[in-house]
Design a protein around this motif. Structure first.
Motif, PDB file in Angstrom:
ATOM      1  N   LEU A 143      -7.578  22.820 -13.177  1.00 16.01           N
ATOM      2  CA  LEU A 143      -7.413  21.163 -11.719  1.00 16.01           C
ATOM      3  C   LEU A 143      -8.167  21.542 -10.793  1.00 16.01           C
ATOM      4  CD1 LEU A 143      -3.446  20.785 -12.070  1.00 16.01           C
ATOM      5  CD2 LEU A 143      -5.145  19.398 -13.723  1.00 16.01           C
ATOM      6  N   ARG A 144      -7.873  22.467  -9.354  1.00 19.88           N
ATOM      7  CA  ARG A 144      -8.788  22.001  -8.396  1.00 19.88           C
ATOM      8  C   ARG A 144     -10.311  21.789  -8.471  1.00 19.88           C
ATOM      9  NH1 ARG A 144      -8.005  24.769  -3.577  1.00 19.88           N
ATOM     10  NH2 ARG A 144      -9.960  24.570  -2.663  1.00 19.88           N
ATOM     11  N   GLY A 146     -11.322  20.661 -11.139  1.00 21.60           N
ATOM     12  CA  GLY A 146     -11.785  19.136 -11.641  1.00 21.60           C
ATOM     13  C   GLY A 146     -11.451  18.107 -11.440  1.00 21.60           C
ATOM     14  N   PHE A 147      -9.474  18.106 -10.120  1.00 20.60           N
ATOM     15  CA  PHE A 147      -9.739  17.488  -9.052  1.00 20.60           C
ATOM     16  C   PHE A 147      -9.831  17.082  -8.635  1.00 20.60           C
ATOM     17  CE2 PHE A 147      -5.705  14.532  -9.191  1.00 20.60           C
ATOM     18  CZ  PHE A 147      -5.809  13.449  -9.448  1.00 20.60           C
ATOM     19  N   CYS A 148      -8.370  18.661  -7.785  1.00 22.39           N
ATOM     20  CA  CYS A 148      -8.279  18.531  -6.523  1.00 22.39           C
ATOM     21  C   CYS A 148      -9.779  18.656  -5.639  1.00 22.39           C
ATOM     22  CB  CYS A 148      -7.374  19.949  -6.392  1.00 22.39           C
ATOM     23  SG  CYS A 148      -6.373  20.370  -6.973  1.00 22.39           S
ATOM     24  N   TYR A 149     -10.765  19.360  -5.869  1.00 21.40           N
ATOM     25  CA  TYR A 149     -11.819  19.328  -4.984  1.00 21.40           C
ATOM     26  C   TYR A 149     -13.011  17.927  -5.333  1.00 21.40           C
ATOM     27  CZ  TYR A 149     -15.305  22.529  -2.633  1.00 21.40           C
ATOM     28  OH  TYR A 149     -16.090  22.525  -1.703  1.00 21.40           O
ATOM     29  N   ILE A 257       0.382  20.279  -5.802  1.00 19.32           N
ATOM     30  CA  ILE A 257       0.280  20.318  -7.515  1.00 19.32           C
ATOM     31  C   ILE A 257       0.849  21.453  -7.899  1.00 19.32           C
ATOM     32  CG2 ILE A 257      -0.833  20.637  -9.389  1.00 19.32           C
ATOM     33  CD1 ILE A 257      -3.020  18.955  -8.095  1.00 19.32           C
ATOM     34  N   HIS A 258       0.513  23.024  -6.870  1.00 15.49           N
ATOM     35  CA  HIS A 258       1.150  23.798  -7.722  1.00 15.49           C
ATOM     36  C   HIS A 258       2.402  24.137  -7.485  1.00 15.49           C
ATOM     37  CE1 HIS A 258       1.802  28.212  -7.057  1.00 15.49           C
ATOM     38  NE2 HIS A 258       1.516  28.406  -8.126  1.00 15.49           N
ATOM     39  N   LEU A 259       3.088  23.459  -6.145  1.00 16.99           N
ATOM     40  CA  LEU A 259       3.880  23.655  -5.555  1.00 16.99           C
ATOM     41  C   LEU A 259       5.357  22.657  -6.513  1.00 16.99           C
ATOM     42  CD1 LEU A 259       4.081  23.002  -1.259  1.00 16.99           C
ATOM     43  CD2 LEU A 259       5.493  25.110  -3.122  1.00 16.99           C
ATOM     44  N   ALA A 407      -8.426  28.838  -8.189  1.00 17.69           N
ATOM     45  CA  ALA A 407      -8.558  28.238  -9.831  1.00 17.69           C
ATOM     46  C   ALA A 407      -6.843  27.648  -9.991  1.00 17.69           C
ATOM     47  CB  ALA A 407      -9.049  28.706 -11.136  1.00 17.69           C
ATOM     48  N   LEU A 408      -6.454  26.271 -10.572  1.00 13.59           N
ATOM     49  CA  LEU A 408      -5.454  25.918 -11.162  1.00 13.59           C
ATOM     50  C   LEU A 408      -4.962  26.043 -12.254  1.00 13.59           C
ATOM     51  CD1 LEU A 408      -2.551  25.789  -9.635  1.00 13.59           C
ATOM     52  CD2 LEU A 408      -3.500  22.903  -8.593  1.00 13.59           C
ATOM     53  N   PRO A 409      -5.560  26.779 -13.014  1.00 15.49           N
ATOM     54  CA  PRO A 409      -5.938  26.284 -14.950  1.00 15.49           C
ATOM     55  C   PRO A 409      -4.075  25.494 -15.487  1.00 15.49           C
ATOM     56  CG  PRO A 409      -4.913  28.725 -13.826  1.00 15.49           C
ATOM     57  CD  PRO A 409      -5.857  28.332 -13.315  1.00 15.49           C
ATOM     58  N   ALA A 410      -4.122  24.528 -16.028  1.00 14.20           N
ATOM     59  CA  ALA A 410      -2.976  23.908 -16.255  1.00 14.20           C
ATOM     60  C   ALA A 410      -3.538  22.993 -17.658  1.00 14.20           C
ATOM     61  CB  ALA A 410      -2.771  22.786 -15.814  1.00 14.20           C
ATOM     62  N   LEU A 411      -2.112  23.409 -18.560  1.00 15.39           N
ATOM     63  CA  LEU A 411      -2.039  22.581 -19.782  1.00 15.39           C
ATOM     64  C   LEU A 411      -1.954  21.415 -19.622  1.00 15.39           C
ATOM     65  CD1 LEU A 411      -0.589  24.748 -22.067  1.00 15.39           C
ATOM     66  CD2 LEU A 411      -2.812  24.797 -22.235  1.00 15.39           C
ATOM     67  N   LEU A 412      -2.839  20.096 -20.072  1.00 12.65           N
ATOM     68  CA  LEU A 412      -2.603  19.068 -19.771  1.00 12.65           C
ATOM     69  C   LEU A 412      -1.336  18.527 -20.721  1.00 12.65           C
ATOM     70  CD1 LEU A 412      -5.759  16.947 -19.951  1.00 12.65           C
ATOM     71  CD2 LEU A 412      -4.698  17.780 -17.745  1.00 12.65           C
TER      72      LEU A 412
END
Length: 413
Positions: A143-144, A146-149, A257-259, A407-412
């Motif tokens: 997410l960092r 692909g989205f946050c950055y 997002i992480h919080l 990095a902020l790895p996530a499952l959608l």
């Protein structure tokens, strides 16, 4: 009696909040050691910080008020060199600051910021489409990355008319500015590449000016008479706008997002309307300040802390450096109570210093908040089953200034 030796700051920023707690334990103002043995007074009390940040006897200009700079003791190889070497409103004092800020402030009016909303919404949707596509190819998305950055960097790039082909290089050198444990060779390389990239941008905009802020700043440099920017001030103002214009917002969105993902009950409260997205944003800014510590300010004369409501007997001497410890201030138990470390969107007192305070308050704060206010609900609406791909602590960025994740790895879903 406490340890009289300065607290050595971990330049890699491996555990910003543990270090912030150690700073607070030593009192509201304590001596710390930055890279290469440079000492500064870290101020972690929110109230003391506010008083110091608004006092005219505290300067941001090393050329006038920091003997170590004046005496040539600060090398271009120092990891924080760019933070003090730039000549823009970030390091200006008094009338010079007022002049430089006035030239930039008109670019960040409330009306101009509000007008960006449709474009930010459009960029956000495009990025979410990209995440969805990436999620179909790979189970885990970053997410960092692909989205946050890309959201803040695209907004600031369009605002300043940055050519697409320069985007990757500018991103790399801006990241380098925040790399506070960099080796001397990397520091020098980043500094050289930064000014080469911005020099190219200025030359391009002089040849082909557009309806963008870089062109407007160049016009201010060339046309404003006695108040105009010098060539160095022009370049360094672009450094400030491009770097501060995206790094803090990247970390704001990343941390929020992480919080929310690690506090599902808080996310549920926001999604049900029990608290607002603004509540979540302000609490994220408080508990995870995007800029953990900001270098540097300098005492114009001897400053007794008792005068500012600080500890008796502590004096920041004339010419000594001051570090604004924003991450420590955001979790100060004297202000926020025993649960100051806890993320709580319903917290009554969410006041924070994440965007600074006083005359140097961040001009881009409304834009950063707007981007987060658009990005967060859009992300969670598109992917209601969003969750982190790994448990435990994520790796922080290599910096004691910038507070975010590598990095902020996530499952959608």
């Amino acid at each position: 009696m406490g340890d009289p030796r300065p607290l050595v700051i971990d330049a890699t920023g491996r555990d910003i909040h543990a270090e912030a707690a150690r700073i607070r334990e030593r009192g509201p103002v304590t001596l710390v050691e930055l890279p290469d043995g440079v000492e500064a007074w870290a101020v972690s009390s929110p109230e003391l910080l506010k008083r110091l940040l608004t006092d005219p006897r505290v300067s941001k200009d090393p050329r006038r008020h920091w003997p170590r700079w004046i005496n040539g003791e600060i090398s271009p190889e120092w990891p924080l060199f760019t933070w003090v070497a730039v000549q823009n409103m970030f390091t200006a004092y008094g009338g010079e600051h007022k002049r430089l800020r006035a030239l930039v402030a008109k670019a960040f009016t409330a009306r101009r910021t509000a007008a960006l909303q449709p474009r930010i919404e459009e960029i956000t949707k495009t990025l979410l489409d990209g995440l969805e596509e990436a999620g179909r190819r790979n189970s885990v998305v970053d997410l960092r990355e692909g989205f946050c950055y890309p959201l803040p960097i695209q907004v600031i790039s369009e605002l300043f008319g940055l050519p697409e082909e320069q985007g990757e290089e500018l991103r790399a050198v801006v990241d380098g500015i925040f790399h506070t444990s960099a080796e001397p060779e990397e520091v020098m390389d980043i500094y050289t590449r930064l000014y080469a990239a911005l020099g190219e941008l200025v030359a391009l905009k002089r040849r082909s000016p557009g309806d963008d802020l870089a062109s407007a700043l160049i016009a201010a440099r060339d046309d404003e008479g006695d108040t105009r920017l010098s060539e160095q001030e022009l370049l360094d103002t672009l450094v400030l706008m491009v770097s501060a214009g995206h790094e803090t917002t990247v970390n704001l969105i990343d941390n929020a997002i992480h919080l929310l993902l690690t506090h599902p009950e808080q996310l549920a409260q926001v999604r049900s309307g029990g608290a607002s997205w603004d509540d979540a944003i302000e609490e994220a800014l408080r508990v995870q300040a995007p800029v953990a510590s900001l270098p540097l300010r300098y005492a114009v004369e001897d400053l007794g802390m008792e005068e500012f409501g600080g500890p008796a007997g502590v004096v920041i001497g004339k010419g000594e450096a001051i570090l604004a410890a924003y991450a420590a201030a955001g979790r100060d138990p004297e202000k926020y109570g025993a649960d100051a470390d806890r993320f709580d969107v319903a917290r009554a007192d969410k006041e924070h210093l994440a965007f600074g305070y006083g005359v140097h308050f961040c001009l881009g704060a409304p834009l950063g908040r707007l981007e987060a206010r658009i990005a967060l609900p859009a992300l969670f609406d598109r992917f209601p089953g969003l969750r982190l791909a790994k448990e435990g602590e994520l790796e922080p960025v290599d910096s004691f200034i910038s507070n975010g994740h590598r990095a902020l790895p996530a499952l959608l879903s």
